[in-house]
Design a protein around this motif. Sequence first.
Motif, mmCIF file in Angstrom:
data_model
loop_
_atom_site.group_PDB
_atom_site.id
_atom_site.type_symbol
_atom_site.label_atom_id
_atom_site.label_comp_id
_atom_site.label_asym_id
_atom_site.label_seq_id
_atom_site.Cartn_x
_atom_site.Cartn_y
_atom_site.Cartn_z
ATOM 1 N N LEU A 45 0.822 -1.210 -0.037
ATOM 2 C CA LEU A 45 0.014 -0.049 -0.012
ATOM 3 C C LEU A 45 0.768 1.366 0.059
ATOM 4 C CD1 LEU A 45 -3.060 -1.031 2.268
ATOM 5 C CD2 LEU A 45 -3.249 -0.450 -0.021
ATOM 6 N N ASP A 46 2.018 1.145 0.522
ATOM 7 C CA ASP A 46 3.007 2.387 0.473
ATOM 8 C C ASP A 46 3.319 2.517 -1.133
ATOM 9 O OD1 ASP A 46 3.347 2.976 3.179
ATOM 10 O OD2 ASP A 46 5.019 1.705 3.279
ATOM 11 N N ARG A 47 3.365 1.680 -1.636
ATOM 12 C CA ARG A 47 3.622 1.819 -3.259
ATOM 13 C C ARG A 47 2.262 2.497 -3.919
ATOM 14 N NH1 ARG A 47 6.003 -2.497 -7.193
ATOM 15 N NH2 ARG A 47 5.786 -1.364 -9.353
ATOM 16 N N GLU A 52 -1.108 9.769 -3.368
ATOM 17 C CA GLU A 52 -2.360 10.081 -2.448
ATOM 18 C C GLU A 52 -1.734 10.842 -1.513
ATOM 19 O OE1 GLU A 52 -5.536 11.170 -1.630
ATOM 20 O OE2 GLU A 52 -5.634 9.915 -3.102
ATOM 21 N N ASP A 53 -1.588 12.174 -1.573
ATOM 22 C CA ASP A 53 -1.161 12.989 -0.553
ATOM 23 C C ASP A 53 -1.935 13.579 0.433
ATOM 24 O OD1 ASP A 53 -2.222 14.623 -2.432
ATOM 25 O OD2 ASP A 53 -0.662 16.119 -2.582
ATOM 26 N N LYS A 54 -3.350 13.324 0.255
ATOM 27 C CA LYS A 54 -4.285 14.058 1.212
ATOM 28 C C LYS A 54 -4.582 13.023 2.215
ATOM 29 C CE LYS A 54 -6.533 16.799 -2.510
ATOM 30 N NZ LYS A 54 -7.603 17.101 -3.176
ATOM 31 N N THR A 80 2.928 9.005 7.793
ATOM 32 C CA THR A 80 3.284 10.430 7.319
ATOM 33 C C THR A 80 2.132 11.120 6.743
ATOM 34 O OG1 THR A 80 3.647 9.217 5.117
ATOM 35 C CG2 THR A 80 5.721 9.853 6.652
ATOM 36 N N HIS A 81 0.737 10.369 6.672
ATOM 37 C CA HIS A 81 -0.564 10.970 6.352
ATOM 38 C C HIS A 81 -1.604 10.816 7.261
ATOM 39 C CE1 HIS A 81 1.883 10.372 2.624
ATOM 40 N NE2 HIS A 81 1.297 11.151 1.827
ATOM 41 N N PRO A 82 -2.485 11.442 7.090
ATOM 42 C CA PRO A 82 -3.757 11.284 8.042
ATOM 43 C C PRO A 82 -4.472 10.125 7.534
ATOM 44 C CG PRO A 82 -4.067 13.192 6.654
ATOM 45 C CD PRO A 82 -2.452 12.838 6.395
#
Length: 150
Positions: A45-47, A52-54, A80-82
């Motif tokens: 999923l990291d890849r 998807e930056d939001k 690193t992301h919400p």
Amino acid sequence: MTGSAPFLVAERTTLDRSGKASSLSADAIPRGSRIRTVTVPLVTLDRMLAEEDKGLFILKIDSQGHEYHVLQGCVQYIRTHPVYYILLEFYPKGLRAVNIEPLTLLQFLHYELDLGRKARNHGAMELSAFVTYYGKPDTRIGSYGRFTDL
């Protein structure tokens, strides 16, 4: 994990409420099933979420015992992301079928991803008591064992 893996699709040969099951592990599928194998690609999923930056509102995982592996493949993204909600199936029989102790998954969520600090505590059990309860067989649901959503 990346690459490919055999994905097992099972159709029960005996009468049972669920009818079908699928998994990357034969041990997570009820006995008496007729199984066919399909090769599927694996990607983290990291890849998959790299663009998807939001963040994510809901991350839903139901991978028949591979929830720990799926989470391992998205640690960087979660840190690193919400990610507002993580919904996953807690299935001790499936976890053990892929050599993951159920308590390991709970400890990973609670300590490694630090979700214990963020979760609301509504009369929660100790993690080990939770594993003990859901690790018991439940004959009402065939040979799947007990499971619940987290």
